[in-house]
Design a protein around this motif. Structure first.
Motif, mmCIF file in Angstrom:
data_model
loop_
_atom_site.group_PDB
_atom_site.id
_atom_site.type_symbol
_atom_site.label_atom_id
_atom_site.label_comp_id
_atom_site.label_asym_id
_atom_site.label_seq_id
_atom_site.Cartn_x
_atom_site.Cartn_y
_atom_site.Cartn_z
ATOM 1 N N GLU A 237 16.316 0.741 -11.944
ATOM 2 C CA GLU A 237 16.306 -0.273 -12.989
ATOM 3 C C GLU A 237 14.957 -0.991 -13.030
ATOM 4 N N ALA A 238 14.409 -1.304 -11.853
ATOM 5 C CA ALA A 238 13.092 -1.931 -11.789
ATOM 6 C C ALA A 238 12.017 -0.968 -12.264
ATOM 7 N N ALA A 239 12.179 0.317 -11.923
ATOM 8 C CA ALA A 239 11.202 1.316 -12.359
ATOM 9 C C ALA A 239 11.149 1.376 -13.875
ATOM 10 N N ASN A 240 12.283 1.201 -14.522
ATOM 11 C CA ASN A 240 12.289 1.177 -15.980
ATOM 12 C C ASN A 240 11.478 -0.001 -16.505
ATOM 13 N N LEU A 241 11.489 -1.111 -15.777
ATOM 14 C CA LEU A 241 10.725 -2.287 -16.182
ATOM 15 C C LEU A 241 9.221 -2.054 -16.031
ATOM 16 N N LYS A 242 8.808 -1.466 -14.933
ATOM 17 C CA LYS A 242 7.389 -1.299 -14.632
ATOM 18 C C LYS A 242 6.866 0.110 -14.902
ATOM 19 N N GLY A 243 7.762 1.073 -15.064
ATOM 20 C CA GLY A 243 7.334 2.438 -15.316
ATOM 21 C C GLY A 243 6.923 3.206 -14.075
ATOM 22 N N ILE A 244 7.200 2.648 -12.889
ATOM 23 C CA ILE A 244 6.879 3.341 -11.640
ATOM 24 C C ILE A 244 8.056 3.213 -10.683
ATOM 25 N N VAL A 245 8.111 4.085 -9.709
ATOM 26 C CA VAL A 245 9.136 4.030 -8.673
ATOM 27 C C VAL A 245 8.476 3.548 -7.386
ATOM 28 N N LEU A 246 9.129 2.619 -6.709
ATOM 29 C CA LEU A 246 8.604 2.074 -5.462
ATOM 30 C C LEU A 246 8.430 3.167 -4.420
ATOM 31 N N LYS A 247 7.293 3.154 -3.766
ATOM 32 C CA LYS A 247 7.011 4.083 -2.677
ATOM 33 C C LYS A 247 6.649 3.262 -1.433
ATOM 34 N N ALA A 248 6.848 3.860 -0.278
ATOM 35 C CA ALA A 248 6.561 3.170 0.977
ATOM 36 C C ALA A 248 5.114 2.671 1.005
ATOM 37 N N ARG A 249 4.193 3.409 0.394
ATOM 38 C CA ARG A 249 2.782 2.996 0.428
ATOM 39 C C ARG A 249 2.560 1.684 -0.322
ATOM 40 N N HIS A 250 3.386 1.387 -1.330
ATOM 41 C CA HIS A 250 3.251 0.114 -2.051
ATOM 42 C C HIS A 250 3.508 -1.056 -1.103
ATOM 43 N N VAL A 251 4.531 -0.915 -0.278
ATOM 44 C CA VAL A 251 4.865 -1.959 0.692
ATOM 45 C C VAL A 251 3.803 -2.014 1.785
ATOM 46 N N ALA A 252 3.340 -0.854 2.243
ATOM 47 C CA ALA A 252 2.309 -0.799 3.287
ATOM 48 C C ALA A 252 1.020 -1.456 2.806
ATOM 49 N N GLU A 253 0.629 -1.197 1.566
ATOM 50 C CA GLU A 253 -0.597 -1.799 1.026
ATOM 51 C C GLU A 253 -0.459 -3.316 0.925
ATOM 52 N N ALA A 254 0.721 -3.793 0.575
ATOM 53 C CA ALA A 254 0.942 -5.237 0.508
ATOM 54 C C ALA A 254 0.842 -5.863 1.897
ATOM 55 N N ALA A 255 1.432 -5.198 2.906
ATOM 56 C CA ALA A 255 1.358 -5.701 4.277
ATOM 57 C C ALA A 255 -0.085 -5.712 4.775
ATOM 58 N N LEU A 256 -0.837 -4.669 4.453
ATOM 59 C CA LEU A 256 -2.254 -4.629 4.835
ATOM 60 C C LEU A 256 -3.030 -5.755 4.173
ATOM 61 N N PHE A 257 -2.722 -6.029 2.913
ATOM 62 C CA PHE A 257 -3.370 -7.146 2.214
ATOM 63 C C PHE A 257 -3.083 -8.456 2.945
ATOM 64 N N LEU A 258 -1.809 -8.696 3.282
ATOM 65 C CA LEU A 258 -1.444 -9.950 3.949
ATOM 66 C C LEU A 258 -2.080 -10.070 5.327
ATOM 67 N N ALA A 259 -2.318 -8.956 5.991
ATOM 68 C CA ALA A 259 -2.927 -8.982 7.323
ATOM 69 C C ALA A 259 -4.448 -9.061 7.273
ATOM 70 N N SER A 260 -5.022 -8.778 6.110
ATOM 71 C CA SER A 260 -6.479 -8.701 6.002
ATOM 72 C C SER A 260 -7.123 -10.033 5.632
ATOM 73 N N ASP A 261 -8.431 -10.061 5.730
ATOM 74 C CA ASP A 261 -9.193 -11.239 5.321
ATOM 75 C C ASP A 261 -9.188 -11.423 3.805
ATOM 76 N N ASP A 262 -8.786 -10.382 3.056
ATOM 77 C CA ASP A 262 -8.695 -10.516 1.598
ATOM 78 C C ASP A 262 -7.661 -11.555 1.195
ATOM 79 N N SER A 263 -6.712 -11.851 2.086
ATOM 80 C CA SER A 263 -5.695 -12.861 1.797
ATOM 81 C C SER A 263 -5.910 -14.112 2.650
ATOM 82 N N ALA A 264 -7.156 -14.417 2.939
ATOM 83 C CA ALA A 264 -7.500 -15.519 3.844
ATOM 84 C C ALA A 264 -6.937 -16.869 3.407
ATOM 85 N N TYR A 265 -6.637 -17.036 2.133
ATOM 86 C CA TYR A 265 -6.137 -18.326 1.643
ATOM 87 C C TYR A 265 -4.656 -18.236 1.257
#
Length: 118
Positions: free
Chosen positions: A73-101
């Protein structure tokens, strides 16, 4: 980290149940995930003065076929299907200096699922 005076980032894993309630999972599970978001926010407030950021996001522990069904249902909204890499990339962002604030945040990587189901 506090004892060693080390700055850094703590990323906790939560669940979509941390922001929505439902009848699919036991009430205690939903309550514990809501509580985890409170813990993340409290820890972020307490540890921020030590240069430690605390954030959350949710983990995947299902097979790809199950994820596709759950998030269709969410994929219909965004046109993509969630993949494990989407979550992994978000976790990497939160752990990185790119999310320092960014601290005390529960990052939802769900293609809009929590909005549709809420």
């Amino acid at each position: 980290m506090v004892e060693k005076k080390t700055r850094g980032s703590i990323v906790c894993t939560t669940s979509v149940a941390s922001v929505i309630a439902g009848t699919v999972v036991p009430h205690g599970y939903t309550a514990s995930k809501h509580a985890l978001v409170g813990l993340i926010r409290s820890a972020a407030g307490d540890l921020g003065k030590h240069g430690i950021r605390v954030n959350g996001g949710y983990k995947i522990k299902m097979e790809a076929s199950e994820l596709e069904e759950i998030f269709s249902e969410a994929a219909n909204l965004k046109g993509i299907v969630l993949k494990a890499r989407h979550v992994a990339e978000a976790a990497l962002f939160l752990a990185s200096d790119d999310s320092a604030y960014v601290s005390g945040h529960n990052l939802l990587v769900d293609g809009g699922f929590s909005v549709i189901k809420n």
